[in-house]
Design a protein around this motif. Structure first.
Motif, PDB file in Angstrom:
ATOM      1  N   ARG A  59      25.845  97.046  48.241  1.00  0.00           N
ATOM      2  CA  ARG A  59      26.916  96.277  48.853  1.00  0.00           C
ATOM      3  C   ARG A  59      27.943  95.956  47.792  1.00  0.00           C
ATOM      4  O   ARG A  59      27.608  95.435  46.729  1.00  0.00           O
ATOM      5  N   VAL A  60      29.194  96.256  48.070  1.00  0.00           N
ATOM      6  CA  VAL A  60      30.277  95.995  47.133  1.00  0.00           C
ATOM      7  C   VAL A  60      31.172  94.932  47.747  1.00  0.00           C
ATOM      8  O   VAL A  60      31.770  95.140  48.799  1.00  0.00           O
ATOM      9  N   ASP A  61      31.258  93.785  47.079  1.00  0.00           N
ATOM     10  CA  ASP A  61      32.098  92.681  47.545  1.00  0.00           C
ATOM     11  C   ASP A  61      33.407  92.697  46.782  1.00  0.00           C
ATOM     12  O   ASP A  61      33.423  92.638  45.549  1.00  0.00           O
ATOM     13  N   ASP A  62      34.520  92.758  47.497  1.00  0.00           N
ATOM     14  CA  ASP A  62      35.846  92.697  46.899  1.00  0.00           C
ATOM     15  C   ASP A  62      36.335  91.261  46.991  1.00  0.00           C
ATOM     16  O   ASP A  62      36.635  90.770  48.072  1.00  0.00           O
ATOM     17  N   MET A  63      36.367  90.594  45.873  1.00  0.00           N
ATOM     18  CA  MET A  63      36.695  89.173  45.870  1.00  0.00           C
ATOM     19  C   MET A  63      38.170  88.910  46.147  1.00  0.00           C
ATOM     20  O   MET A  63      38.527  87.855  46.646  1.00  0.00           O
ATOM     21  N   THR A  64      39.043  89.861  45.855  1.00  0.00           N
ATOM     22  CA  THR A  64      40.473  89.617  46.060  1.00  0.00           C
ATOM     23  C   THR A  64      40.850  89.660  47.535  1.00  0.00           C
ATOM     24  O   THR A  64      41.644  88.853  47.999  1.00  0.00           O
ATOM     25  N   SER A  65      40.286  90.602  48.288  1.00  0.00           N
ATOM     26  CA  SER A  65      40.642  90.707  49.705  1.00  0.00           C
ATOM     27  C   SER A  65      39.569  90.149  50.629  1.00  0.00           C
ATOM     28  O   SER A  65      39.796  90.023  51.820  1.00  0.00           O
ATOM     29  N   GLY A  66      38.395  89.865  50.094  1.00  0.00           N
ATOM     30  CA  GLY A  66      37.325  89.307  50.901  1.00  0.00           C
ATOM     31  C   GLY A  66      36.566  90.324  51.733  1.00  0.00           C
ATOM     32  O   GLY A  66      35.846  89.954  52.645  1.00  0.00           O
ATOM     33  N   LEU A  67      36.739  91.600  51.431  1.00  0.00           N
ATOM     34  CA  LEU A  67      36.046  92.647  52.176  1.00  0.00           C
ATOM     35  C   LEU A  67      34.724  93.001  51.511  1.00  0.00           C
ATOM     36  O   LEU A  67      34.587  92.925  50.299  1.00  0.00           O
ATOM     37  N   THR A  68      33.772  93.396  52.329  1.00  0.00           N
ATOM     38  CA  THR A  68      32.488  93.871  51.831  1.00  0.00           C
ATOM     39  C   THR A  68      32.284  95.285  52.338  1.00  0.00           C
ATOM     40  O   THR A  68      32.452  95.551  53.528  1.00  0.00           O
ATOM     41  N   GLN A  69      31.936  96.185  51.428  1.00  0.00           N
ATOM     42  CA  GLN A  69      31.675  97.568  51.799  1.00  0.00           C
ATOM     43  C   GLN A  69      30.233  97.914  51.481  1.00  0.00           C
ATOM     44  O   GLN A  69      29.666  97.398  50.521  1.00  0.00           O
TER      45      GLN A  69
END
Length: 108
Positions: A59-69
């Motif tokens: 799981r990759v969490d993008d802290m700037t946009s709040g998306l999780t991939q």
């Protein structure tokens, strides 16, 4: 983007096996689409919960946009196809044995 294609493909395999094997006619377009997305979600969750402890799905969490991939590894891709076939067979049996109908009465 490739992960979404994998999820859509495994959901399509499950949907087609469940529909063709059950021998029932297709419902409305909206009901079929909802059923397809249900299968995509169930396949994705099964692969995630089985392969995440093994490190094959991350799981990759993008802290700037709040998306999780969710990123699938090579083993998880193969496993998703196996899960799709197994789930398709299970749902085919369930759809053959269980007939669920909803009737809505409109009262004035």
């Amino acid at each position: 983007m490739f992960n979404y294609v994998i999820m859509a493909g495994s959901g399509a395999i499950t949907y087609l096996l469940a529909q063709k094997g059950a021998g029932k006619k297709n419902g409305t377009g909206v009901a079929s689409l909802a059923e397809y997305f249900l299968y995509v979600m169930l396949d994705m969750l099964a692969v995630y919960f089985c392969m995440a402890p093994l490190g094959r799905v991350t799981r990759v969490d993008d802290m700037t946009s709040g998306l999780t991939q969710i990123q699938y590894g090579n083993t998880a891709i193969l496993f998703s196809l196996v899960i799709a076939v197994i789930a398709g067979i299970v749902f085919m049996v369930v759809k053959k044995k269980v007939d669920i109908n909803a009737e809505i009465e409109h009262r004035k």
